[in-house]
Design an enzyme around this catalytic site. Structure first.
Site, PDB file in Angstrom:
ATOM      1  N   PHE A 170       1.047  -1.125  -0.104  1.00  0.00           N
ATOM      2  CA  PHE A 170       0.205  -0.170  -0.052  1.00  0.00           C
ATOM      3  C   PHE A 170       0.963   1.350   0.050  1.00  0.00           C
ATOM      4  CE2 PHE A 170      -2.148   2.655   3.401  1.00  0.00           C
ATOM      5  CZ  PHE A 170      -2.939   3.494   2.370  1.00  0.00           C
ATOM      6  N   THR A 184       6.107   2.852  12.765  1.00  0.00           N
ATOM      7  CA  THR A 184       4.849   3.115  13.238  1.00  0.00           C
ATOM      8  C   THR A 184       4.542   3.500  14.601  1.00  0.00           C
ATOM      9  OG1 THR A 184       2.748   1.894  13.710  1.00  0.00           O
ATOM     10  CG2 THR A 184       4.648   0.628  13.759  1.00  0.00           C
ATOM     11  N   ASP A 185       3.467   4.542  14.580  1.00  0.00           N
ATOM     12  CA  ASP A 185       3.272   4.983  16.034  1.00  0.00           C
ATOM     13  C   ASP A 185       2.573   3.917  16.817  1.00  0.00           C
ATOM     14  OD1 ASP A 185       0.905   4.249  15.093  1.00  0.00           O
ATOM     15  OD2 ASP A 185      -0.311   6.288  15.568  1.00  0.00           O
ATOM     16  N   GLU A 186       2.546   2.731  16.237  1.00  0.00           N
ATOM     17  CA  GLU A 186       2.218   1.680  17.417  1.00  0.00           C
ATOM     18  C   GLU A 186       3.092   1.053  18.250  1.00  0.00           C
ATOM     19  OE1 GLU A 186      -0.451  -1.260  15.673  1.00  0.00           O
ATOM     20  OE2 GLU A 186      -1.014   0.149  14.026  1.00  0.00           O
ATOM     21  N   TYR A 188       2.925  -7.559  16.200  1.00  0.00           N
ATOM     22  CA  TYR A 188       3.262  -6.798  15.036  1.00  0.00           C
ATOM     23  C   TYR A 188       4.187  -5.502  15.673  1.00  0.00           C
ATOM     24  CZ  TYR A 188       2.707  -2.498  11.855  1.00  0.00           C
ATOM     25  OH  TYR A 188       3.075  -1.497  11.200  1.00  0.00           O
ATOM     26  N   SER A 219       7.260  -6.394  16.980  1.00  0.00           N
ATOM     27  CA  SER A 219       8.513  -6.443  15.892  1.00  0.00           C
ATOM     28  C   SER A 219       9.039  -5.300  15.365  1.00  0.00           C
ATOM     29  CB  SER A 219       7.822  -7.933  14.790  1.00  0.00           C
ATOM     30  OG  SER A 219       6.985  -6.945  13.978  1.00  0.00           O
ATOM     31  N   LYS A 220       8.061  -4.437  15.206  1.00  0.00           N
ATOM     32  CA  LYS A 220       8.229  -3.075  14.818  1.00  0.00           C
ATOM     33  C   LYS A 220       9.310  -2.248  15.654  1.00  0.00           C
ATOM     34  CE  LYS A 220       7.292  -1.522  11.076  1.00  0.00           C
ATOM     35  NZ  LYS A 220       7.870  -1.387   9.706  1.00  0.00           N
ATOM     36  N   ASN A 238      -2.021   5.736  11.392  1.00  0.00           N
ATOM     37  CA  ASN A 238      -2.762   5.171  10.282  1.00  0.00           C
ATOM     38  C   ASN A 238      -3.039   5.675   9.314  1.00  0.00           C
ATOM     39  OD1 ASN A 238      -3.375   4.047  13.212  1.00  0.00           O
ATOM     40  ND2 ASN A 238      -4.618   2.735  12.048  1.00  0.00           N
ATOM     41  N   ARG A 290     -10.587  -7.309  19.668  1.00  0.00           N
ATOM     42  CA  ARG A 290      -9.254  -7.698  19.407  1.00  0.00           C
ATOM     43  C   ARG A 290      -8.459  -7.677  20.772  1.00  0.00           C
ATOM     44  NH1 ARG A 290      -5.888  -3.439  15.844  1.00  0.00           N
ATOM     45  NH2 ARG A 290      -6.559  -4.553  14.273  1.00  0.00           N
TER      46      ARG A 290
HETATM   47  P1  NAD Z   1       1.447  -3.780   3.211  1.00  0.00           P
HETATM   48  O1  NAD Z   1       1.102  -4.915   3.981  1.00  0.00           O
HETATM   49  O2  NAD Z   1       0.391  -3.272   2.390  1.00  0.00           O
HETATM   50  O3  NAD Z   1       2.613  -4.103   2.302  1.00  0.00           O
HETATM   51  C1  NAD Z   1       3.984  -4.670   2.516  1.00  0.00           C
HETATM   52  C2  NAD Z   1       4.618  -4.997   1.329  1.00  0.00           C
HETATM   53  O4  NAD Z   1       5.923  -5.808   1.918  1.00  0.00           O
HETATM   54  C3  NAD Z   1       3.997  -5.924   0.705  1.00  0.00           C
HETATM   55  O5  NAD Z   1       4.124  -5.645  -0.630  1.00  0.00           O
HETATM   56  C4  NAD Z   1       4.686  -7.366   0.735  1.00  0.00           C
HETATM   57  O6  NAD Z   1       4.740  -8.078  -0.451  1.00  0.00           O
HETATM   58  C5  NAD Z   1       6.090  -6.867   1.165  1.00  0.00           C
HETATM   59  N1  NAD Z   1       6.832  -7.795   2.011  1.00  0.00           N
HETATM   60  C6  NAD Z   1       6.373  -8.455   3.092  1.00  0.00           C
HETATM   61  N2  NAD Z   1       7.258  -9.199   3.515  1.00  0.00           N
HETATM   62  C7  NAD Z   1       8.346  -9.013   2.774  1.00  0.00           C
HETATM   63  C8  NAD Z   1       9.466  -9.744   2.843  1.00  0.00           C
HETATM   64  N3  NAD Z   1       9.870 -10.696   3.663  1.00  0.00           N
HETATM   65  N4  NAD Z   1      10.606  -9.444   2.004  1.00  0.00           N
HETATM   66  C9  NAD Z   1      10.178  -8.406   0.991  1.00  0.00           C
HETATM   67  N5  NAD Z   1       8.980  -7.882   0.913  1.00  0.00           N
HETATM   68  C10 NAD Z   1       8.070  -8.156   1.645  1.00  0.00           C
HETATM   69  O7  NAD Z   1       1.927  -2.617   4.137  1.00  0.00           O
HETATM   70  P2  NAD Z   1       1.957  -1.061   4.076  1.00  0.00           P
HETATM   71  O8  NAD Z   1       0.635  -0.589   4.994  1.00  0.00           O
HETATM   72  O9  NAD Z   1       2.158  -0.412   2.972  1.00  0.00           O
HETATM   73  O10 NAD Z   1       2.817  -0.607   5.169  1.00  0.00           O
HETATM   74  C11 NAD Z   1       4.493  -0.293   4.867  1.00  0.00           C
HETATM   75  C12 NAD Z   1       5.165   0.274   5.910  1.00  0.00           C
HETATM   76  O11 NAD Z   1       4.736   1.213   6.760  1.00  0.00           O
HETATM   77  C13 NAD Z   1       5.276  -1.064   7.085  1.00  0.00           C
HETATM   78  O12 NAD Z   1       6.511  -1.293   7.425  1.00  0.00           O
HETATM   79  C14 NAD Z   1       4.322  -0.733   7.996  1.00  0.00           C
HETATM   80  O13 NAD Z   1       4.988  -1.209   9.327  1.00  0.00           O
HETATM   81  C15 NAD Z   1       4.322   0.753   8.334  1.00  0.00           C
HETATM   82  N6  NAD Z   1       3.449   1.553   8.625  1.00  0.00           N
HETATM   83  C16 NAD Z   1       2.137   1.337   8.031  1.00  0.00           C
HETATM   84  C17 NAD Z   1       1.008   1.985   8.441  1.00  0.00           C
HETATM   85  C18 NAD Z   1      -0.416   1.881   8.000  1.00  0.00           C
HETATM   86  O14 NAD Z   1      -1.183   2.574   8.396  1.00  0.00           O
HETATM   87  N7  NAD Z   1      -0.614   0.923   6.806  1.00  0.00           N
HETATM   88  C19 NAD Z   1       1.239   3.199   9.410  1.00  0.00           C
HETATM   89  C20 NAD Z   1       2.475   3.210   9.618  1.00  0.00           C
HETATM   90  C21 NAD Z   1       3.540   2.594   9.505  1.00  0.00           C
HETATM   91  P1  TYD Z   2      -6.433  -1.339  11.527  1.00  0.00           P
HETATM   92  O1  TYD Z   2      -6.940  -1.118  10.054  1.00  0.00           O
HETATM   93  O2  TYD Z   2      -6.296  -2.968  11.636  1.00  0.00           O
HETATM   94  O3  TYD Z   2      -5.153  -0.718  11.957  1.00  0.00           O
HETATM   95  P2  TYD Z   2      -4.270  -0.802  13.569  1.00  0.00           P
HETATM   96  O4  TYD Z   2      -4.951  -1.948  14.229  1.00  0.00           O
HETATM   97  O5  TYD Z   2      -2.860  -0.955  13.095  1.00  0.00           O
HETATM   98  O6  TYD Z   2      -4.645   0.596  14.001  1.00  0.00           O
HETATM   99  O7  TYD Z   2      -7.469  -1.149  12.608  1.00  0.00           O
HETATM  100  C1  TYD Z   2      -7.943   0.211  12.891  1.00  0.00           C
HETATM  101  C2  TYD Z   2      -8.776   0.139  14.133  1.00  0.00           C
HETATM  102  O8  TYD Z   2     -10.205  -0.564  13.784  1.00  0.00           O
HETATM  103  C3  TYD Z   2      -8.461  -0.761  15.196  1.00  0.00           C
HETATM  104  O9  TYD Z   2      -8.880   0.164  16.398  1.00  0.00           O
HETATM  105  C4  TYD Z   2      -9.208  -2.025  14.960  1.00  0.00           C
HETATM  106  C5  TYD Z   2     -10.506  -1.683  14.303  1.00  0.00           C
HETATM  107  N1  TYD Z   2     -10.839  -2.685  13.348  1.00  0.00           N
HETATM  108  C6  TYD Z   2     -12.454  -2.813  13.490  1.00  0.00           C
HETATM  109  O10 TYD Z   2     -13.086  -2.454  14.312  1.00  0.00           O
HETATM  110  N2  TYD Z   2     -12.828  -3.852  12.786  1.00  0.00           N
HETATM  111  C7  TYD Z   2     -12.171  -4.412  11.462  1.00  0.00           C
HETATM  112  O11 TYD Z   2     -12.764  -5.420  10.980  1.00  0.00           O
HETATM  113  C8  TYD Z   2     -10.834  -3.891  11.601  1.00  0.00           C
HETATM  114  C9  TYD Z   2      -9.918  -4.667  10.278  1.00  0.00           C
HETATM  115  C10 TYD Z   2     -10.154  -3.079  12.348  1.00  0.00           C
END
Ligand code: NAD
Ligand code: TYD
Length: 337
Positions: A14, A126-128, A151, A154-155, A180, A274
């Site tokens: 993403f 991530t802020d998590e 998760y 690990s981060k 997020n 959760r």
């Molecule tokens: P995502 O799950 O959409 O994409 C992860 C990508 O990493 C995928 O393309 C997957 O194929 C690839 N991948 C997974 N394991 C791999 C490996 N072992 N080797 C090579 N490629 C691998 O995740 P995202 O939401 O795009 O998040 C990207 C980064 O941003 C992550 O590090 C996540 O922790 C961080 N992040 C995400 C959010 C969010 O809201 N989505 C917020 C803050 C930080």
């Molecule tokens: P999510 O998108 O999984 O992000 P994160 O847990 O990394 O913040 O979830 C966002 C919030 O939405 C979280 O409080 C969990 C809640 N949630 C639901 O209530 N229903 C759902 O089906 C999902 C996927 C998340």
């Protein structure tokens, strides 16, 4: 900077795919995208730029040391590490891959960055990692790490390792910790795309617990601009928080999506909470705003309307995803809740 060659890992996910598109549109850099193509990685996300001569895709696993060594043969001068297992619920069901990729994979990248003297290593975190807040307060860069899920643990581990590479070897590490994200190409296991795509086909909308958990939401393109600023202007050895200044309860988000779609609230189903569910995240972004002049551009209401519009227009994208492995995951995840 014309010869700059960035290794972006996880660029088929993403945020990584939005980031690669952003960088190629702004700069003359070469980008090598190294991605394992897990369930979350999708070549469709970058179909529009795959023929760009500055762009190369390599399929591979960051946890595979030899594969990483081979990539660094390509005169990489900077690394931006997005690759990760990224979904909290999956980490609760099966943490194994989170440890291997998020910790082991980051370690392999840091090792090669150290040996090859790269100019910059941006760890996308991530802020998590900061854990959960009560009603008051915000995460600052010096807030102690207190993760609550496999998760986020690990981060946080990867962050500590990355900072130790800076302290010990002077590897030029910078860490970003964002809240997020929402926007186009987000895998429909996360709250916003899951609710939009379920609502579009009149499926139940699972809301965990009382729906009052709070997240700070930022549009993915604002996050990409923040990473761009950190890449060009960030100070080595620093952490930068990135927030959207946009706190919302989950139920508020779900109801907003229903309003945009003109669908009834009767689709909402409150389900079992959760495990270890973080109550509230909130980010203090003062540092990145003051030091790097960063500010968010996308208003939330407009950003959400555009995002819902994107999922309506790109039904083929998510319909293909919401089959096979996804259906198995979905029934395991939401059955008996
Ligand atoms: P995502 O799950 O959409 O994409 C992860 C990508 O990493 C995928 O393309 C997957 O194929 C690839 N991948 C997974 N394991 C791999 C490996 N072992 N080797 C090579 N490629 C691998 O995740 P995202 O939401 O795009 O998040 C990207 C980064 O941003 C992550 O590090 C996540 O922790 C961080 N992040 C995400 C959010 C969010 O809201 N989505 C917020 C803050 C930080
Ligand atoms: P999510 O998108 O999984 O992000 P994160 O847990 O990394 O913040 O979830 C966002 C919030 O939405 C979280 O409080 C969990 C809640 N949630 C639901 O209530 N229903 C759902 O089906 C999902 C996927 C998340």
């Amino acid at each position: 900077m014309g010869n700059t060659h960035i290794l972006v890992t996880g660029g088929c996910g993403f945020i990584g795919s939005n980031f690669i598109r952003h960088m190629l549109s702004q700069y003359p850099y070469r980008i090598t995208n190294f991605d394992k193509l897990t369930y979350a990685g999708n070549l469709e996300n970058l179909r529009d730029i795959e023929k760009d001569r500055r762009y190369t895709f390599i399929k591979g696993d960051i946890a595979d040391k030899v594969a990483i060594e081979n990539v660094f043969e390509k005169e990489i001068d900077s690394v931006i590490n997005f690759a990760a297992e990224s979904h909290v619920d999956r980490s609760i069901m099966d943490p194994d891959a989170f440890i291997k990729t998020n910790i082991g994979g980051t370690f392999n990248l840091l090792e090669m960055a150290r040996k090859r003297n790269v100019k910059r290593f941006i760890q996308i975190s991530t802020d998590e990692v900061y854990g959960s807040l009560g009603k008051e307060g915000e995460f600052r860069e010096d807030t102690p790490l207190a993760p609550n899920s496999p998760y986020s643990a690990s981060k946080a581990s990867a962050d500590i390792l990355a900072m130790v590479y800076y302290k010990t070897y002077k590897t030029p590490v910078i860490i970003t910790r964002c809240s997020n994200n929402y926007g186009p190409y987000q895998f429909p296991e996360k709250l916003i795309p899951l609710i939009i795509t379920n609502a579009l086909v009149d499926m139940e909308l699972p809301v965990y617990g009382d729906g009052m958990n709070i997240r700070d939401w930022i549009h993915v393109l604002d996050h990409c601009e923040a990473i761009d600023a950190v890449f060009h202007k960030g100070e080595i050895g620093n952490v930068y928080n990135i927030g959207g200044e946009n706190e919302r309860t989950n139920i508020e988000i779900v109801k907003l999506i229903l309003r945009i779609l003109g669908k009834p609230e009767t689709l909402i189903k409150f389900v079992k909470d959760r495990l270890g569910h973080d109550r509230r995240y909130a980010i203090d972004s003062t540092k990145i705003k003051k030091k790097l002049g960063y500010k968010t551009k996308k208003g939330f209401k407009k950003g959400m309307e555009e995002t819902v519009g994107w999922y309506i227009e790109n039904k083929f994208w998510w319909e293909r995803i919401k089959s096979g492995e996804y259906l198995e995951y979905y029934s395991k995840m939401y059955k008996d809740r």
